[in-house]
Design a protein around this motif. Structure first.
Motif, PDB file in Angstrom:
ATOM      1  N   HIS A   1      -0.433   0.495 -10.132  1.00  0.00           N
ATOM      2  CA  HIS A   1      -0.750   1.822  -9.574  1.00  0.00           C
ATOM      3  C   HIS A   1       0.008   3.003 -10.180  1.00  0.00           C
ATOM      4  O   HIS A   1      -0.176   4.133  -9.759  1.00  0.00           O
ATOM      5  CB  HIS A   1      -0.538   1.807  -8.057  1.00  0.00           C
TER       6      HIS A   1
ATOM      7  N   ALA B   1       2.221   1.783  -3.392  1.00  0.00           N
ATOM      8  CA  ALA B   1       1.116   2.189  -4.284  1.00  0.00           C
ATOM      9  C   ALA B   1       0.819   3.675  -4.097  1.00  0.00           C
ATOM     10  O   ALA B   1       0.600   4.401  -5.078  1.00  0.00           O
ATOM     11  CB  ALA B   1      -0.122   1.342  -4.001  1.00  0.00           C
ATOM     12  N   ASN B   2       0.841   4.146  -2.852  1.00  0.00           N
ATOM     13  CA  ASN B   2       0.577   5.577  -2.595  1.00  0.00           C
ATOM     14  C   ASN B   2       1.662   6.475  -3.183  1.00  0.00           C
ATOM     15  O   ASN B   2       1.359   7.560  -3.685  1.00  0.00           O
ATOM     16  CB  ASN B   2       0.418   5.832  -1.095  1.00  0.00           C
TER      17      ASN B   2
ATOM     18  N   LYS C   1       0.940   6.514  -6.903  1.00  0.00           N
ATOM     19  CA  LYS C   1      -0.251   7.337  -7.171  1.00  0.00           C
ATOM     20  C   LYS C   1       0.063   8.830  -7.061  1.00  0.00           C
ATOM     21  O   LYS C   1      -0.562   9.648  -7.723  1.00  0.00           O
ATOM     22  CB  LYS C   1      -1.377   6.995  -6.182  1.00  0.00           C
TER      23      LYS C   1
ATOM     24  N   HIS D   1       0.838  -1.220   0.000  1.00  0.00           N
ATOM     25  CA  HIS D   1       0.000   0.000   0.000  1.00  0.00           C
ATOM     26  C   HIS D   1       0.865   1.260   0.000  1.00  0.00           C
ATOM     27  O   HIS D   1       0.536   2.236  -0.671  1.00  0.00           O
ATOM     28  CB  HIS D   1      -0.901   0.030   1.237  1.00  0.00           C
TER      29      HIS D   1
END
Ligand code: NAD
Length: 297
Positions: free
Chosen positions: A43, A18-19, A22, A15
């Motif tokens: 992502h 992925a952030n 993003k 995660h």
């Protein structure tokens, strides 16, 4: 280069990476499990490296999110470790929860070569990682702390400077020993209350408006059915694994020995989590301590 390296794409790291993707960063990632790499690739702009050393060749800023001290040792200092490509431009962020003693010696080795490193373990769990609301506890120089802001703020909400190298790890293991003892105390109260005829929902609501209110009573209640959307109401799936809590308590005990601090309750609770893991329940949320105390499973 402007690329960011990320090593360790598990429950948390997946995660977090992925952030970063993003947020528009170009990532270079590495993990030993291919499925975890594939999940992050969706992502954004994500290249895959062949080793930690290869990540260090391509990126000066690198985040690591690995299970425990041996994995961090391997990724930084092993045969294909980051250390073999280290330059003065490298800025390393280790967010794994590991032995503060090792962190201190790793920091000295990295600094000796002119590169920067911080320990930045997190709290906030898998949801915090997913929603980029983590708290980062940072150990390292003031300059390194300041340099970390941009990257860490893309993965979390609070970034706190704890002091010099390894004080982030110290903060993390102290928080988790208090959490484990707190969870055990709530589980003991609810187990006893149940046997004395008090509905766990009623007792929990009393505790939550009384002096024993805490995170484990009000936000991660361990009694099945008292709260919705928490691990205890989903067979203790998700959440914070008992095996990781056992690891963190072990780290606290080792650290306490090194400075002759007395933490007897931590030692007791560590024994419970040893038994939970040895009985095959290490993957369950640490609220499983309630089932263990009930002696039903
Ligand atoms: P995890 O086991 O899900 O993820 C670890 C990842 O590292 C996996 O993808 C694994 O394949 C990879 N890995 C292992 N060895 C590697 C190597 N040599 N090279 C490259 N990749 C390697 O663990 P997690 O739950 O993401 O936790 C990571 C760290 O964060 C731990 O130290 C944990 O204590 C801490 N933490 C976890 C939580 C939580 O709620 N899960 C919360 C706060 C802190």
């Amino acid at each position: 280069s402007g690329k960011i390296g990320f090593i360790g794409l598990g429950q948390m790291g997946g995660h977090m990476a992925a952030n970063l993707a993003k947020a528009g960063n170009h990532l270079v990632v590495f993990d030993v499990v291919d499925a975890n790499i594939q999940a992050v690739k969706a992502h954004g702009k994500v290249d895959v490296a062949t080793s930690p050393r290869d990540v260090a060749k391509q990126c000066s800023t690198i985040v690591t999110m690995l299970p425990s001290t041996p994995h961090v040792t391997d990724v930084y200092l092993g045969k294909n470790g980051i250390v073999h490509e280290l330059t003065k431009d490298h800025f390393l962020i280790d967010s794994s929860t590991i032995d503060p003693g090792f962190t201190k010696s790793l920091s000295a080795q990295i600094s000796e070569k002119g590169a920067k490193i911080i320990d930045a373990p997190v709290s906030g769990g898998v949801n915090g990682a997913k929603n980029a609301t983590l708290t980062f506890m940072v150990g390292g120089t003031k300059a390194a702390f300041e340099q970390s802001q941009t990257v860490l703020k893309q993965m979390g909400k609070n970034v706190i400077h704890c002091g010099g190298a390894s004080t982030g790890q110290a903060a993390k293991i102290c928080n988790n020993l208090a959490l484990a003892i707190q969870m055990t105390s709530v589980a003991e109260a609810l187990t006893l209350g149940d046997k004395l005829g008090i509905d766990p929902k009623v007792l929990s609501s009393i505790m939550n408006t009384s002096t024993s209110q805490c995170w484990s009573s009000s936000l991660n209640n361990p009694y099945p059915g008292v709260m919705e959307g928490v691990p205890s109401s989903n067979e203790y799936k998700g959440g914070f694994a008992s095996v990781l809590m056992r690891k963190d308590l072990g780290l606290a005990i080792d650290a306490a020995k090194s400075v002759e601090a007395s933490i007897p309750l931590t030692s007791s609770v560590h024994q419970f989590y040893n038994l939970i893991v040895n009985q095959g329940h290490g993957g369950k949320d640490f609220g499983y301590i309630l089932k263990f105390l009930e002696g039903k499973e």
